[in-house]
Each structure stands twice: as C-alpha cells, then as structure tokens.
Design a protein around this motif. Sequence first.
Motif, PDB file in Angstrom:
ATOM      1  N   SER A 246      40.362  39.877  48.732  1.00  0.00           N
ATOM      2  CA  SER A 246      39.502  40.416  47.704  1.00  0.00           C
ATOM      3  C   SER A 246      40.195  41.423  46.816  1.00  0.00           C
ATOM      4  O   SER A 246      39.721  41.769  45.766  1.00  0.00           O
ATOM      5  CB  SER A 246      38.288  41.065  48.349  1.00  0.00           C
ATOM      6  N   SER A 247      41.311  41.857  47.259  1.00  0.00           N
ATOM      7  CA  SER A 247      41.947  42.883  46.456  1.00  0.00           C
ATOM      8  C   SER A 247      42.917  42.296  45.443  1.00  0.00           C
ATOM      9  O   SER A 247      43.398  42.968  44.577  1.00  0.00           O
ATOM     10  CB  SER A 247      42.726  43.841  47.346  1.00  0.00           C
ATOM     11  N   THR A 248      43.162  41.046  45.612  1.00  0.00           N
ATOM     12  CA  THR A 248      44.106  40.456  44.678  1.00  0.00           C
ATOM     13  C   THR A 248      43.560  40.559  43.267  1.00  0.00           C
ATOM     14  O   THR A 248      42.475  40.098  42.985  1.00  0.00           O
ATOM     15  CB  THR A 248      44.313  38.976  45.013  1.00  0.00           C
ATOM     16  N   VAL A 249      44.296  41.194  42.470  1.00  0.00           N
ATOM     17  CA  VAL A 249      43.808  41.375  41.121  1.00  0.00           C
ATOM     18  C   VAL A 249      44.472  40.386  40.197  1.00  0.00           C
ATOM     19  O   VAL A 249      45.671  40.232  40.192  1.00  0.00           O
ATOM     20  CB  VAL A 249      44.107  42.795  40.645  1.00  0.00           C
ATOM     21  N   LEU A 250      43.678  39.732  39.481  1.00  0.00           N
ATOM     22  CA  LEU A 250      44.249  38.793  38.539  1.00  0.00           C
ATOM     23  C   LEU A 250      44.893  39.544  37.405  1.00  0.00           C
ATOM     24  O   LEU A 250      44.350  40.468  36.863  1.00  0.00           O
ATOM     25  CB  LEU A 250      43.152  37.898  37.985  1.00  0.00           C
TER      26      LEU A 250
ATOM     27  N   LEU B 183      37.451  32.364  30.632  1.00  0.00           N
ATOM     28  CA  LEU B 183      36.434  33.365  30.960  1.00  0.00           C
ATOM     29  C   LEU B 183      36.985  34.728  30.572  1.00  0.00           C
ATOM     30  O   LEU B 183      38.081  35.113  30.961  1.00  0.00           O
ATOM     31  CB  LEU B 183      36.133  33.347  32.460  1.00  0.00           C
ATOM     32  N   SER B 184      36.197  35.417  29.802  1.00  0.00           N
ATOM     33  CA  SER B 184      36.613  36.767  29.424  1.00  0.00           C
ATOM     34  C   SER B 184      35.647  37.752  30.071  1.00  0.00           C
ATOM     35  O   SER B 184      34.440  37.690  29.863  1.00  0.00           O
ATOM     36  CB  SER B 184      36.586  36.900  27.904  1.00  0.00           C
TER      37      SER B 184
ATOM     38  N   LEU C 203      40.833  34.805  31.484  1.00  0.00           N
ATOM     39  CA  LEU C 203      41.620  33.875  32.279  1.00  0.00           C
ATOM     40  C   LEU C 203      41.071  32.467  32.138  1.00  0.00           C
ATOM     41  O   LEU C 203      39.922  32.275  31.752  1.00  0.00           O
ATOM     42  CB  LEU C 203      41.641  34.291  33.748  1.00  0.00           C
ATOM     43  N   PRO C 204      41.911  31.508  32.390  1.00  0.00           N
ATOM     44  CA  PRO C 204      41.474  30.118  32.227  1.00  0.00           C
ATOM     45  C   PRO C 204      40.493  29.710  33.308  1.00  0.00           C
ATOM     46  O   PRO C 204      40.557  30.204  34.437  1.00  0.00           O
ATOM     47  CB  PRO C 204      42.782  29.340  32.347  1.00  0.00           C
ATOM     48  N   LEU C 205      39.632  28.823  32.960  1.00  0.00           N
ATOM     49  CA  LEU C 205      38.680  28.277  33.918  1.00  0.00           C
ATOM     50  C   LEU C 205      39.034  26.828  34.171  1.00  0.00           C
ATOM     51  O   LEU C 205      39.385  26.094  33.250  1.00  0.00           O
ATOM     52  CB  LEU C 205      37.259  28.367  33.364  1.00  0.00           C
TER      53      LEU C 205
END
Length: 655
Positions: free
Chosen positions: A144-148, A46-47, A67-69
Amino acid sequence: MQILLGRLVEGDTSTDSLDIHLGQQKAISRRHAKIFYNFGNQRFELSVVGRNGAFVDDMFVENGVTLPLKDKTRIQIGETRFMFILPTDETVTDSKNGKQIKPINPSDAVSLKTSFSNNHATSSGSSREGSSTPQHPKVNDNKSSTVLKLGDDFVNELRANAEASVVKREEAAAAAAAARNGNQVSLMDGVNALSAAGRAQQSLQSAKDKLKKPLKAVKKVYKPEEIPEEYRTKPNFSYSTLIAECLRQKGTERGMSLSEIYKGIQELYPYYYYCPDGWQSSVRHNLSLNKSFRKVCKEGKGWLWGLDEEYFAEKERLKRKQIELANIKATQHLQTLSQQFQQQPARPESYSSSTSPAPESNSSESSNSKLSGDTKKALSYLQQELIRLTKDRKMYDKETTTQILTQALAMTIAQVNQAAKNAGIQGFPLVTLIDKNPAHITKILSAALNAATIQVTKKKGLPPPSNSPAPPVSKPVEPAPTRSNIQQFARPSPPVPKPLATSGSIKSISSAQAGIASTSPGPSSSSPIPSIRKPQYYGKPLSVAPSSSRSINKPVQQKQSQYDNESIQLQFQKFSQPTPPVAPVAKPKSDLEDLDMKLMLDSMDHDKDTSKELDLDKFLAQHSGEVELDSKKRPLDSSDSTKDQEPDPKSSKIE
DNA sequence: GTTAAACTAAACAGCA
DNA sequence: GTGCTGTTTAGTTTAA
Ligand SMILES: [Mg+2]
C-alpha cells in the motif's frame, strides 16, 4: 472530454458537473479525479486531483498524478472502489453480466452522458474493509505504500500530448457516461463513449495495445518542495556504510532480505525514500561485491544478508590508517612551511630580524635550528594539537587542509602574542602558555581552526562545512567508543517512516564462522569507515534528464576524503555556525603560499601590531564553537582506533 | 598522467 | 512471462 469523479455537495454548483458521485465521505474531494482519453498517448488516463489521492491497483497515487488506465484497473477513492473496464473493439462485454453491449459512437455518447447525469446516484455504501486514507507514504508497507510516480519523460510526454490534443479532445467532447453497478462502479459506458470518440481520431486498437502494457508502478518524482529539507541531501555515507548500518540497526540474527535492506536504508536515511530509483542497484552491487556482506541463508527468491563485523572492522582499520597517514603528510607539509619561514632572512617590510620569535637561535644548526629548543617544542606541540583537532573535523583536500592548518597556526600565534602583549608579558608567550595552560592553547587552536576553515574555504570557493547532509534518522556514526551504541542521535523524522523500533543490537557473523581471512579489503569493496567526507563535485549534472520535473537527483557519486575522521554531522553542525568576523588576516594575495607566509610572519612578529582587533576573549567567543566538543572527543581519539570513519559527504542537494 | 576507490548503469541468468 | 535477486562488467568521477 473527461469524466469527473467526486463528492456531490448540495448547494455547491461546482459539483454539478460531476459525472460520478463517489459518496459523501469527507475523504473524497468535490472534484477528486477525472478520467479522459489522451489522444497523444492513445490511452485512457486517470488524473487524481483530490487531496487524499487514490489507490490504483492497490497502489497509492498522490494528487496531481496522472497515470494510464488499462482494462480492469482497480481504482479506490475514499472507500469507494470501482474498476475501469475497456470495451472490446466491436463489442463491449459487461464485465459483470457478461452481456454484450453495442459499441457506441460519438453521437451516442452525448445522450449517454445526458442520461447518466440524470440518472446518477451517489455511490458509496460500497465500502468494504476501510481503506485508510492515503497518508504519507510508509516504507514499511510494501504494497500500500508504493507510490506511483511518473518519470520525467512520461510526465513531459503527457504534458505535451495534452496540449497537442486539446482540439481533438474537444472534438471528442461529446462522449462520456458512466454507470454504477453495485459495489463495482462500471465506467464502461463512459469509457465506451470516450473510446468511440477516440476512434474518430485514432485507432483504438493501437491505444489498446498500449494499454495492454502492464501498469508499471513508477516511483513518484518528488519536487524539492515536497521533500523535507533535511532529506534533500544525500547522506555522506558510502553504500557500504549504509548497508552496514542498516544491518546493524534493523537486522536480526537471521539477516535481512534485500527488500528489507532497501526499506531499512530508506527508514534510516529518508533521502533514499525521496530520491529516484537507481540506488537499489548500487546496494545490490555492494552486497555482492563487498565481502563484509555475507549471505546467511536462503529465503524465498533470494538470500538473507548479514554483516561480517570483523571483516568490516578490519577494513575500517586500514582505512583509518590511510587517513592518518594522509593527515600526517599534510601536517608535515605545514611543518616544512613553518620551518621555511623561520629560516627566511629579513623580509622586506613586515619582518625584522629583531622580532624573531627565536631570538636566541643557534646559527650553527640546520633549518629549524634558528628556533630555540623551547620554541621548537612549542611549535611542535601546536602541530600535534592541530593534527589532533583536525582529526575531529571535516577536512578538505591536502592543499586546502594545509592552508587551513597553516592559517590556524598563524592565527593562534597571533592571538597568543597579542594577548600577551596586552597583558604586558614579555618574551615568546607561546612557550609559557603551553607550559602553564595547554588547555587554553587548545581552545585557541580550535577557534583558529574554525576561523581558518571558513576563511580558506570561502576564499577557494569551497562549500563551507555548514552544508551538512541530513543526519540519518538514526545516526549511524557514533563518536562513542562503544561500537554498538548507535541510537544516541536518533531523532524524530517527520513525514518519513520512522525507524522501526527493532533491536539495536548488532547482528553479525563472525569471521570465523564466515570463514573469512582478515585480508585487506579488495578494491571493489566499498567504503567502510564512517568518516567525515569531503564535499565533492557531483559526477553527474544535477538534473540529467532533459525533462526537469525531477526534483531530487539520483544519488551521485561520493568520494571519501582522506582527511576525515568521525562524527561528521556534529562537526558540520559546529561549523555551520554563522560565520563570524574573522580574526587577523593578511590582505588577500593571489598566491596562497605567500599569504600563508605573510600570516605566519605577521603572527610571529611580536612587536608588530598585526591585529588591532585582536582580543583573545573575543576571538575565542567568536570561534570557539566546538572547543567543548573537541575536548570531549579527545579521549576517543586517543583511545579508540576502531571508531567508524565515515564515507564522505557528497550530497546531491536538490535545488 | 596514472591509479585506486566509489559510484552508476546495465546485461545477464536463476528463481519464484 | 514477469519481476526480483544476485553476479558481473564497463564506464565515470574524484582524489591522491
Ligand atoms: Mg558480499
């Protein structure tokens, strides 16, 4: 081949190519995301290209991130939620109805896509509890704040694969489709199509195997330009200090859990929000090793940590002692130099005995005996003052410090002499001035120290004191004698999570309570006293990773200077004033020692007009940046021995 | 050249 | 089984 997701806009033909309409919310970009099969990695990805990013498995993903799905990955864009579902090998099961769907081959995909495009409808309406539009990450909110964030290697890998698989993707370009299913947008058909296409080239099984790997939330890699400038440099504090400040400012009676400490440090020092992971390990290491940090009580998986103020203070005291010793040593060296100079017989050119500052010297005495008692006292006074002033400053290594002090002393003497000369005052004016107006001497010394610092550091190629690290959001180091008054320097921190307005009180465990002996800190314990730190070379290359998408460096080793003292930031700011033209300096010589002596000679020489441009007022105006501060601090220096010393400044600066 | 301090990385085990 | 937590060890860098 890819599936485009976004907001359909009437009249905007660019949105005609959308495969999935996510609704009309403005938070959704016209082209917000795309899903495609990466043949290189053999997986779906997913981009996110929409401005407001997306949530993937409840974790925020910024735009620009790919990131991979995996199967059943939850995706939320705007308020539209859906799930990515992978087909099984031979049969596909509709996740909702459980009915089996025939696998699709590439040719089917074409029709599927066609049929979808004829069939698409705006999703929407599916909004449940309003998901906030992604904002700047907050440290407070764990989930929710975790940023990939994708690691360098991964990003590069994606990039490489993307290029390598262009052809293959085109071959697979026939496949795409999607179908919505109520609240849950099923991408099954489209995915199926992609899968089918993928099988034509690669083994889907292997792709799926990879996809089975849990989606790991990697911290986002920030590029320098994405980081507020003030947070690009590593704070000049040791981990111990960071933790201690965190416990003081954010801690409660019950202590703080490890994750709370992480967050607290990030809030106080946003550098740690933007920098790559790794520092957490150091934090744990410090908590465990440093006896200042004690486990208060158990909670959940781990412990709540508290700060043993007494132990910490003891360590600070010892540290301070060491630093003072080092400073004294440095100045003693200076004194020796000064005395050696005084002893020197007539010097070639620039020095004539008749100009000796100590005309009435007693030849029978030893080394400094050639100086009159008054002159010796004057020099001694200047040395004392220099030491005192130096304590307030960021200093360098011993050699550099000595050079700075020597030069500052020389400048001071030169300035005073010149001023006296201009005023028509006879004799050795230092003695008089010290006697009549010591405060003025202090001002001159301070200004000279500024100028000398700039000169010497420039000459040696050392970083000027101007590169102060970004101050913590809430200043941990406080010159104020009151030990707990820490928030005086608080300042707003832009995009970064601002410190919780939690109590500023200090929660500590008494040594008695903790059963701690006031022994000296073991070598393993980390730094303690907030003090100015000396610039350092980073132990590690700025960007170790071959892939250079990393923008901010991992925290790099800092070393504590022996010469610093307190309130670094302020001092740095002072020093950071534009470098003024510097006063009277001798011509550069290769040998610094020679230069020092020349300076001394020149400045001591009453008759010689060493500095045409020497104007005391001008000089003060140019270099007196911190005179005021210094005088303000004076009382602190003399009275407060417990003041924090700070670890040092090494800051890894992001280029 | 040696030592100490601070930092970094990682192995490992216990636990939820 | 996984990830978090805390302990421990080893290696690096810098300054004294
Ligand atoms: Mg401890």
